[in-house]
Design a protein around this motif. Structure first.
Motif, short mmCIF file in Angstrom:
data_model
loop_
_atom_site.label_atom_id
_atom_site.label_comp_id
_atom_site.label_asym_id
_atom_site.label_seq_id
_atom_site.Cartn_x
_atom_site.Cartn_y
_atom_site.Cartn_z
N VAL A 15 1.25 4.31 -3.08
CA VAL A 15 1.20 5.76 -2.87
C VAL A 15 2.51 6.42 -3.29
CG1 VAL A 15 1.02 7.60 -1.13
CG2 VAL A 15 -0.52 5.62 -1.03
N ALA A 16 3.63 5.82 -2.91
CA ALA A 16 4.94 6.38 -3.27
C ALA A 16 5.08 6.49 -4.79
CB ALA A 16 6.05 5.51 -2.70
N PHE A 17 4.58 5.49 -5.51
CA PHE A 17 4.64 5.52 -6.97
C PHE A 17 3.85 6.71 -7.52
CE2 PHE A 17 2.27 4.58 -10.86
CZ PHE A 17 3.32 4.53 -11.76
N TYR A 18 2.63 6.87 -7.06
CA TYR A 18 1.80 7.95 -7.61
C TYR A 18 2.36 9.33 -7.26
CZ TYR A 18 -1.86 4.97 -9.47
OH TYR A 18 -2.56 4.06 -10.24
N VAL A 19 2.86 9.48 -6.05
CA VAL A 19 3.45 10.77 -5.67
C VAL A 19 4.66 11.06 -6.56
CG1 VAL A 19 4.67 12.03 -3.85
CG2 VAL A 19 2.60 10.73 -3.30
N LEU A 20 5.50 10.06 -6.78
CA LEU A 20 6.67 10.24 -7.64
C LEU A 20 6.27 10.64 -9.05
CD1 LEU A 20 9.75 9.87 -8.23
CD2 LEU A 20 9.22 7.48 -8.77
N VAL A 21 5.28 9.96 -9.61
CA VAL A 21 4.86 10.23 -10.98
C VAL A 21 4.29 11.64 -11.11
CG1 VAL A 21 3.15 9.60 -12.73
CG2 VAL A 21 4.53 7.82 -11.64
N PHE A 22 3.46 12.04 -10.15
CA PHE A 22 2.89 13.38 -10.22
C PHE A 22 3.96 14.45 -10.05
CE2 PHE A 22 -1.18 11.43 -10.23
CZ PHE A 22 -2.11 12.40 -10.62
N ARG A 23 4.91 14.22 -9.18
CA ARG A 23 5.99 15.19 -9.01
C ARG A 23 6.86 15.26 -10.26
NH1 ARG A 23 7.69 13.68 -2.74
NH2 ARG A 23 6.32 15.21 -1.73
N ARG A 24 7.14 14.12 -10.82
CA ARG A 24 8.01 14.07 -12.00
C ARG A 24 7.36 14.71 -13.22
NH1 ARG A 24 10.34 8.24 -13.19
NH2 ARG A 24 11.57 8.77 -11.34
N ASN A 25 6.03 14.63 -13.30
CA ASN A 25 5.29 15.11 -14.48
C ASN A 25 4.35 16.26 -14.15
OD1 ASN A 25 6.35 12.99 -16.24
ND2 ASN A 25 5.08 11.61 -15.03
N LEU A 29 -0.76 -3.22 -10.76
CA LEU A 29 -0.51 -3.10 -9.32
C LEU A 29 -1.63 -3.65 -8.45
CD1 LEU A 29 1.01 0.51 -9.04
CD2 LEU A 29 2.15 -1.65 -9.58
N ALA A 30 -2.89 -3.41 -8.84
CA ALA A 30 -4.01 -3.76 -7.97
C ALA A 30 -4.07 -5.25 -7.61
CB ALA A 30 -5.33 -3.30 -8.61
N PRO A 31 -3.89 -6.17 -8.55
CA PRO A 31 -4.00 -7.59 -8.19
C PRO A 31 -3.01 -8.01 -7.10
CG PRO A 31 -4.08 -7.34 -10.57
CD PRO A 31 -3.70 -6.01 -10.01
N ARG A 32 -1.81 -7.43 -7.10
CA ARG A 32 -0.82 -7.79 -6.08
C ARG A 32 -1.26 -7.30 -4.71
NH1 ARG A 32 4.93 -8.51 -8.71
NH2 ARG A 32 4.35 -8.72 -10.89
N LEU A 33 -1.80 -6.09 -4.67
CA LEU A 33 -2.27 -5.56 -3.39
C LEU A 33 -3.51 -6.31 -2.92
CD1 LEU A 33 -2.06 -3.61 -1.08
CD2 LEU A 33 -3.09 -1.83 -2.51
N VAL A 34 -4.38 -6.67 -3.83
CA VAL A 34 -5.58 -7.44 -3.47
C VAL A 34 -5.19 -8.78 -2.87
CG1 VAL A 34 -7.57 -8.68 -4.42
CG2 VAL A 34 -7.14 -6.30 -5.09
N ASP A 35 -4.24 -9.47 -3.50
CA ASP A 35 -3.80 -10.77 -2.97
C ASP A 35 -3.21 -10.61 -1.56
OD1 ASP A 35 -4.59 -12.06 -5.25
OD2 ASP A 35 -2.59 -12.17 -6.14
N ALA A 36 -2.44 -9.55 -1.36
CA ALA A 36 -1.84 -9.32 -0.04
C ALA A 36 -2.91 -8.99 0.99
CB ALA A 36 -0.82 -8.19 -0.13
N LEU A 37 -3.94 -8.24 0.59
CA LEU A 37 -5.03 -7.90 1.52
C LEU A 37 -5.83 -9.15 1.89
CD1 LEU A 37 -6.25 -4.56 -0.08
CD2 LEU A 37 -5.29 -4.82 2.22
N LEU A 38 -6.06 -10.02 0.92
CA LEU A 38 -6.76 -11.29 1.20
C LEU A 38 -5.99 -12.08 2.25
CD1 LEU A 38 -7.81 -12.44 -2.40
CD2 LEU A 38 -9.37 -11.81 -0.55
N ALA A 39 -4.67 -12.14 2.08
CA ALA A 39 -3.84 -12.89 3.03
C ALA A 39 -3.84 -12.21 4.40
CB ALA A 39 -2.41 -13.00 2.50
N ALA A 84 0.84 -1.20 0.00
CA ALA A 84 0.00 0.00 0.00
C ALA A 84 0.87 1.25 0.00
CB ALA A 84 -0.93 -0.01 1.21
N ASP A 85 1.92 1.26 0.83
CA ASP A 85 2.83 2.40 0.87
C ASP A 85 3.54 2.59 -0.47
OD1 ASP A 85 2.14 2.86 3.50
OD2 ASP A 85 3.97 1.96 4.34
N ALA A 86 3.89 1.48 -1.11
CA ALA A 86 4.59 1.55 -2.39
C ALA A 86 3.68 2.10 -3.49
CB ALA A 86 5.11 0.17 -2.79
#
Length: 226
Positions: A112-122, A154-164, A108-110
């Motif tokens: 958010v970090a990705f989106y913040v990086l992309v918005f800052r970069r662009n 990205l979403a499927p990986r986070l969904v699998d982790a949330l299920l676990a 989840a943190d990753a």
């Protein structure tokens, strides 16, 4: 029918190849120059074709051989940036161990970090794109389509982790997928707002932005630390 002498054919080929190479280099230079100028100004109205070709070391004629107008040029630059962003996502999925960890909080943190990086970069490109979108030009569609592709990765990986993490059955995957996508939509909405209305309580340049969003994102997903 007469044949072209071998020496003449070789000479023509030798001339054609450098011309083609120069043309490709010129195009790459124009796109890079435009990218830098758009990022600096954040407004297509402030972008001058003269500035593009001067920065790129090409000519007005070279520009118009490739593009009908400044709008067409912007769309090519934007598509290129979106493609590079998708390539970056695919790279970090392989390179960054967090994406193989199945740790829901870290993932989840990753995100958010990705989106913040992309918005800052662009930031400038996104600002210009949003302004064009307000003029009924579909420039933001490219960013929306890129985001759909990012979420597909990205979403499927986070969904699998949330299920676990929740010990939930696979039958809840669709509901969790909605939670993830709706929460990402919230994050993106705030980032878009920060571009259009910056500075605000959460400026895009603020050091508080990423940790605040990570806490909010975790809270939306019912994760510890939220």
């Amino acid at each position: 029918m007469t044949s072209t002498p071998l020496r003449k054919r070789e000479s023509s080929s030798a001339i054609a190849a450098p011309r083609q190479t120069r043309s490709q280099v010129g195009l790459a230079n124009m796109l890079q120059a435009g990218r830098e100028l758009i990022e600096a100004s954040g407004n297509l109205d402030d972008l001058s074709i003269n500035d593009i070709v001067e920065r790129a070391g090409t000519s007005i004629g070279a520009f118009y051989r490739r593009f009908d107008n400044k709008d067409a040029f912007f769309e090519v630059v934007q598509d290129r940036v979106m493609a590079e962003g998708l390539d970056y996502v695919r790279e970090i999925l392989v390179r960054d161990p967090v994406w193989r960890s199945n740790d829901a909080g870290a993932l989840a943190d990753a995100v958010v970090a990705f989106y913040v990086l992309v918005f800052r970069r662009n930031r400038g490109l996104y600002h210009a794109s949003l302004l064009r979108s307000s003029q009924l030009k579909p420039s933001w569609d490219a960013a929306k389509e890129a985001n759909r592709e990012v979420l597909a990765l990205l979403a499927p990986r986070l969904v699998d982790a949330l299920l676990a993490a929740r010990g939930a059955p696979a039958s809840q995957a669709a509901a969790l997928d909605f939670e993830v996508r709706a929460s990402v939509q919230m994050i993106n909405g705030l980032l878009v707002n920060s571009i259009l209305n910056d500075p605000g309580p959460l400026s895009l340049a603020s050091r508080r932005l990423r940790p605040w969003l990570q806490t909010a994102f975790r809270r939306c997903l019912g994760l510890p630390g939220g």
